[in-house]
Design a protein around this motif. Sequence first.
Motif, PDB file in Angstrom:
ATOM      1  N   GLY A  22       0.784  -1.227   0.000  1.00  0.00           N
ATOM      2  CA  GLY A  22       0.000   0.000   0.000  1.00  0.00           C
ATOM      3  C   GLY A  22       0.813   1.273   0.000  1.00  0.00           C
ATOM      4  O   GLY A  22       1.902   1.343   0.566  1.00  0.00           O
ATOM      5  N   GLY A  23       0.261   2.263  -0.659  1.00  0.00           N
ATOM      6  CA  GLY A  23       0.771   3.629  -0.628  1.00  0.00           C
ATOM      7  C   GLY A  23      -0.419   4.544  -0.763  1.00  0.00           C
ATOM      8  O   GLY A  23      -1.429   4.167  -1.371  1.00  0.00           O
ATOM      9  N   VAL A  24      -0.354   5.728  -0.193  1.00  0.00           N
ATOM     10  CA  VAL A  24      -1.525   6.610  -0.204  1.00  0.00           C
ATOM     11  C   VAL A  24      -1.214   7.966  -0.832  1.00  0.00           C
ATOM     12  O   VAL A  24      -1.871   8.959  -0.547  1.00  0.00           O
ATOM     13  N   GLY A  25      -0.218   7.984  -1.725  1.00  0.00           N
ATOM     14  CA  GLY A  25       0.135   9.249  -2.374  1.00  0.00           C
ATOM     15  C   GLY A  25      -0.965   9.815  -3.234  1.00  0.00           C
ATOM     16  O   GLY A  25      -1.029  11.023  -3.460  1.00  0.00           O
ATOM     17  N   ASN A  26      -1.847   8.954  -3.739  1.00  0.00           N
ATOM     18  CA  ASN A  26      -2.981   9.441  -4.545  1.00  0.00           C
ATOM     19  C   ASN A  26      -4.313   9.057  -3.906  1.00  0.00           C
ATOM     20  O   ASN A  26      -5.287   8.743  -4.575  1.00  0.00           O
ATOM     21  N   ALA A  27      -4.338   9.086  -2.573  1.00  0.00           N
ATOM     22  CA  ALA A  27      -5.565   8.751  -1.845  1.00  0.00           C
ATOM     23  C   ALA A  27      -6.684   9.715  -2.212  1.00  0.00           C
ATOM     24  O   ALA A  27      -6.451  10.871  -2.566  1.00  0.00           O
ATOM     25  N   LEU A  28      -7.907   9.222  -2.151  1.00  0.00           N
ATOM     26  CA  LEU A  28      -9.066  10.073  -2.417  1.00  0.00           C
ATOM     27  C   LEU A  28     -10.265   9.591  -1.614  1.00  0.00           C
ATOM     28  O   LEU A  28     -10.230   8.524  -1.011  1.00  0.00           O
ATOM     29  N   ARG A  29     -11.294  10.391  -1.628  1.00  0.00           N
ATOM     30  CA  ARG A  29     -12.554  10.011  -0.972  1.00  0.00           C
ATOM     31  C   ARG A  29     -13.563   9.720  -2.067  1.00  0.00           C
ATOM     32  O   ARG A  29     -14.020  10.634  -2.765  1.00  0.00           O
ATOM     33  N   SER A  30     -13.883   8.446  -2.242  1.00  0.00           N
ATOM     34  CA  SER A  30     -14.769   8.032  -3.325  1.00  0.00           C
ATOM     35  C   SER A  30     -16.156   8.641  -3.166  1.00  0.00           C
ATOM     36  O   SER A  30     -16.701   8.726  -2.062  1.00  0.00           O
ATOM     37  N   GLY A  31     -16.716   9.097  -4.268  1.00  0.00           N
ATOM     38  CA  GLY A  31     -18.030   9.720  -4.253  1.00  0.00           C
ATOM     39  C   GLY A  31     -17.994  11.197  -3.962  1.00  0.00           C
ATOM     40  O   GLY A  31     -19.022  11.883  -4.036  1.00  0.00           O
ATOM     41  N   VAL A  32     -16.808  11.716  -3.633  1.00  0.00           N
ATOM     42  CA  VAL A  32     -16.658  13.138  -3.299  1.00  0.00           C
ATOM     43  C   VAL A  32     -15.657  13.812  -4.230  1.00  0.00           C
ATOM     44  O   VAL A  32     -15.950  14.844  -4.843  1.00  0.00           O
ATOM     45  N   ASP A  33     -14.474  13.216  -4.359  1.00  0.00           N
ATOM     46  CA  ASP A  33     -13.400  13.842  -5.131  1.00  0.00           C
ATOM     47  C   ASP A  33     -13.570  13.633  -6.632  1.00  0.00           C
ATOM     48  O   ASP A  33     -14.033  12.585  -7.088  1.00  0.00           O
ATOM     49  N   GLY A  34     -13.164  14.661  -7.385  1.00  0.00           N
ATOM     50  CA  GLY A  34     -13.182  14.571  -8.838  1.00  0.00           C
ATOM     51  C   GLY A  34     -11.958  13.828  -9.350  1.00  0.00           C
ATOM     52  O   GLY A  34     -11.008  13.559  -8.613  1.00  0.00           O
ATOM     53  N   ALA A  35     -11.972  13.477 -10.628  1.00  0.00           N
ATOM     54  CA  ALA A  35     -10.866  12.758 -11.266  1.00  0.00           C
ATOM     55  C   ALA A  35     -10.238  13.622 -12.347  1.00  0.00           C
ATOM     56  O   ALA A  35     -10.892  14.490 -12.920  1.00  0.00           O
ATOM     57  N   ARG A  40      -5.612  11.039   4.623  1.00  0.00           N
ATOM     58  CA  ARG A  40      -6.310  12.165   4.021  1.00  0.00           C
ATOM     59  C   ARG A  40      -6.330  12.079   2.492  1.00  0.00           C
ATOM     60  O   ARG A  40      -5.393  11.586   1.867  1.00  0.00           O
ATOM     61  N   SER A  41      -7.399  12.577   1.917  1.00  0.00           N
ATOM     62  CA  SER A  41      -7.501  12.626   0.467  1.00  0.00           C
ATOM     63  C   SER A  41      -6.444  13.572  -0.099  1.00  0.00           C
ATOM     64  O   SER A  41      -6.215  14.666   0.438  1.00  0.00           O
ATOM     65  N   SER A  42      -5.801  13.169  -1.196  1.00  0.00           N
ATOM     66  CA  SER A  42      -4.825  14.040  -1.849  1.00  0.00           C
ATOM     67  C   SER A  42      -5.514  15.142  -2.645  1.00  0.00           C
ATOM     68  O   SER A  42      -4.897  16.155  -2.982  1.00  0.00           O
ATOM     69  N   VAL A  43      -6.796  14.954  -2.932  1.00  0.00           N
ATOM     70  CA  VAL A  43      -7.569  15.950  -3.683  1.00  0.00           C
ATOM     71  C   VAL A  43      -8.204  16.960  -2.741  1.00  0.00           C
ATOM     72  O   VAL A  43      -8.206  18.169  -3.000  1.00  0.00           O
ATOM     73  N   SER A  44      -8.767  16.472  -1.638  1.00  0.00           N
ATOM     74  CA  SER A  44      -9.400  17.352  -0.653  1.00  0.00           C
ATOM     75  C   SER A  44      -8.897  16.939   0.728  1.00  0.00           C
ATOM     76  O   SER A  44      -9.530  16.123   1.409  1.00  0.00           O
ATOM     77  N   PRO A  45      -7.735  17.460   1.137  1.00  0.00           N
ATOM     78  CA  PRO A  45      -7.080  17.034   2.385  1.00  0.00           C
ATOM     79  C   PRO A  45      -7.918  17.225   3.644  1.00  0.00           C
ATOM     80  O   PRO A  45      -7.610  16.612   4.675  1.00  0.00           O
ATOM     81  N   GLU A  46      -8.957  18.018   3.579  1.00  0.00           N
ATOM     82  CA  GLU A  46      -9.803  18.200   4.760  1.00  0.00           C
ATOM     83  C   GLU A  46     -10.702  16.989   4.991  1.00  0.00           C
ATOM     84  O   GLU A  46     -11.349  16.878   6.039  1.00  0.00           O
ATOM     85  N   LYS A  47     -10.710  16.058   4.034  1.00  0.00           N
ATOM     86  CA  LYS A  47     -11.572  14.882   4.136  1.00  0.00           C
ATOM     87  C   LYS A  47     -10.738  13.605   4.268  1.00  0.00           C
ATOM     88  O   LYS A  47      -9.632  13.521   3.745  1.00  0.00           O
ATOM     89  N   GLN A  48     -11.297  12.611   4.966  1.00  0.00           N
ATOM     90  CA  GLN A  48     -10.628  11.319   5.082  1.00  0.00           C
ATOM     91  C   GLN A  48     -10.699  10.567   3.752  1.00  0.00           C
ATOM     92  O   GLN A  48     -11.686  10.659   3.026  1.00  0.00           O
ATOM     93  N   ALA A  49      -9.646   9.823   3.455  1.00  0.00           N
ATOM     94  CA  ALA A  49      -9.614   9.023   2.236  1.00  0.00           C
ATOM     95  C   ALA A  49     -10.331   7.688   2.449  1.00  0.00           C
ATOM     96  O   ALA A  49     -10.349   7.147   3.555  1.00  0.00           O
TER      97      ALA A  49
END
Length: 245
Positions: free
Chosen positions: A118-131, A183-192
């Motif tokens: 595992g690595g979380v460099g491109n973590a995101l929150r599914s259903g919230v973050d854009g691609a 944390r999401s790499s797209v929206s760091p204020e949200k959990q990934a």
Amino acid sequence: MKKREIKLKLEDVKAEILYHTFQNFEVNTLLVSFKEKRRILSTWDGYREVNFVANHYQPPGLSEITMMDYPSFEEKFPAALGIPHSDLSFLSTAANMDNVAVCEKSYNDLTVSCLATGGVGNALRSGVDGANWMEQDGKFVKTHGTINIILLTNANLSEGAMARAIITATEAKTAALQDMDARSSVSPEKQATGTGTDNMIIVSGKELGRPIRYSGGHTKIGELIGVSTKLAVAEAIKKQESSSK
């Protein structure tokens, strides 16, 4: 080729890390071998019956090449292991196999083994973050993190149970990320909830009688899948992140 064996509780299953080269790059591959063909369900290449599954580490320079023509890489890579393309299902990642985490859980005669990187460099929150990338004609842009999971069991799983196991393991993976406050790499204020490139292979066993038809969280097989996945994912991310510092 240098090899390092990983001991597992499951019979007729061999796991080892192979240290080799591919296109002049130093790489390593987690290879799991079976004495006879197993039914597997992969989020990358679907339902198959194979003698081998693998998780392959690609260093940055190699991944930049393969992402530009992934179908060509898929065709060439099995030959580097001396395995026919038709007999291997594999995943690839930027996480080094030396950082693989293994967690095995049992209940009576039932055993589940989870092997995760595992690595979380491109973590995101599914259903919230854009691609911001897409596949077109087999080409992808470079990505920086992936959680890959290989789940094995001695239980005979129906195709439905194999598919449901993906949901159970994904929920456990997300629970691991929440516990470590990834944390999401797209929206760091949200959990990934995961990364945008996560993949998984479920490997059915051939033991324990009639096929198990359901692997949700209220069942013992679901419990073993969830616990082993959550612990393995958390350990794999910690190992990968600490090795990159």
